[in-house]
Scaffold this motif. Structure first.
Motif: not given
Lengths: 239, 239
Positions: A17-23, A29-30, A127-131
């Protein structure tokens, strides 16, 4: 449940869950630290809590080594929670639209300021960074759970709201000053990327241009500072 | 001069400047990227320029491997400059006082906003993060060279200016609203640490308390956002 092996399948799932792909895949999320966990509890989005200290309330107890592996922070953290991503809500009156914000700290700071100044919803471009990036979450200081955040294609979103909302687009010099601008009831405030500003195709939706007055020595402000000052001027809150 | 060995003494000296200890010892610091180098040139503080590309103006030409070793950035940089630390100037009318700011990004952002809103000087406490930290420098977006920055013990500094300046201390709720506060000619605006606010012993110097109005859902703003909004309200600039 007590976990002592770093190879345990739960540990592996949490680390992913530290990676966006898995979130995105898991819809989870953590979050780390007591303040954030309290805010998440109020919102009812916690799936499970992991702790090192058995005196603390948790679903899983792990060793310090495992905790360090799950954590993204330098300083040691006693509890981490796995949360379910927050469901989207219908939009209200004061919208902050973010076009391609790249810095997670900036995004988190804008979420925090949006709550402070009574903005009701944040619409972020594809294309905004992950929340749910850990740096974004940390910068929100728990305010993540008090804001409705929606990821959309901004062109079609602007198309859908253009008759109902006044669309304010920010510029370094153009348009009215933030100090004197009239506040409409239904506002969409569009903030652009840190380096490049608002994309050309989105500028076409501007009903009003707005700028923050400043000395000629400085070309521009940090994106989260600019967004915060404009929300401070345009938001719905006490004074 | 061309340098091809990573063990060259110049390379070693440059790499050392990534640490605060050596920056303090040598009175030098590094900057990366064309925008910053241009700003430093205007200010006349560049000691030497290092480049990879011999088409570019530089004092030393190095290999890409050496450049990567000197650089602190992820993206590849074509020129790096060694700068002499900027000399302190006498203070003027609008002072920003920073008590134990810990985040280099916050410090850099406040320097940038201070230039934007016509603040003349920044006085940082002894326990504030280094101005010449690469993250601070990056966040200033070149504005580092347009601001007089002084590191002092804040208690004795406040003691020395208390008769001449109105000292505004920020609080989450206390005092006058930033929206209605009267601007005095000589202002010292004191901003506290990100987590703990202003130290107790410094609060005694407050002539006026000031807060930024906000909704009750949010406890506080990011320190650089709060400082920027207050400077926006209190600074000397165009409008």
């Amino acid at each position: 449940m007590k976990i002592e092996s770093i190879h345990n399948s739960h540990v592996k799932e949490w680390c992913k869950l530290k990676e966006k792909k898995y979130r995105d895949l898991e819809g989870l999320f953590l979050i780390e630290g007591e303040h954030l966990i309290q805010e998440a509890q109020k919102k009812g989005v916690i799936k499970e809590i992991i702790a090192t200290d058995e005196q603390l309330k948790a679903d899983f107890y792990v060793t310090e080594t495992i905790m360090k592996k799950i954590s993204t922070q330098v300083s040691f953290c006693k509890r981490i929670a796995v949360c379910k991503k927050i469901e989207e809500q219908p939009i209200q009156n004061k919208l902050l639209l973010l076009d391609a914000i790249q810095d997670p700290g900036n995004l988190g700071t804008m979420i925090r300021s949006a709550v402070a100044f009574g903005f009701t919803d944040i619409i972020i471009s594809m294309d905004t960074v992950d929340v749910y990036n850990e740096k974004t979450i940390r910068a929100t200081e728990g305010m993540l759970f008090s804001m409705n955040i929606i990821r959309r294609d901004l062109t079609s979103f602007l198309e859908s709201i253009k008759c109902e909302y006044t669309i304010y687009v920010t510029d370094v010099k153009k348009g009215e000053s933030s100090k004197t601008i009239e506040k409409d009831k239904k506002i969409a405030l569009l903030i652009g990327n840190e380096g490049n500003g608002v994309k050309e195709e989105l500028k076409e939706y501007a009903n009003k241009w707005i700028h923050i007055p400043m000395t000629s020595s400085c070309e521009s402000l940090n994106a989260s500072v600019a967004a915060s000052i404009l929300m401070y001027e345009m938001g719905d809150y006490g004074e």
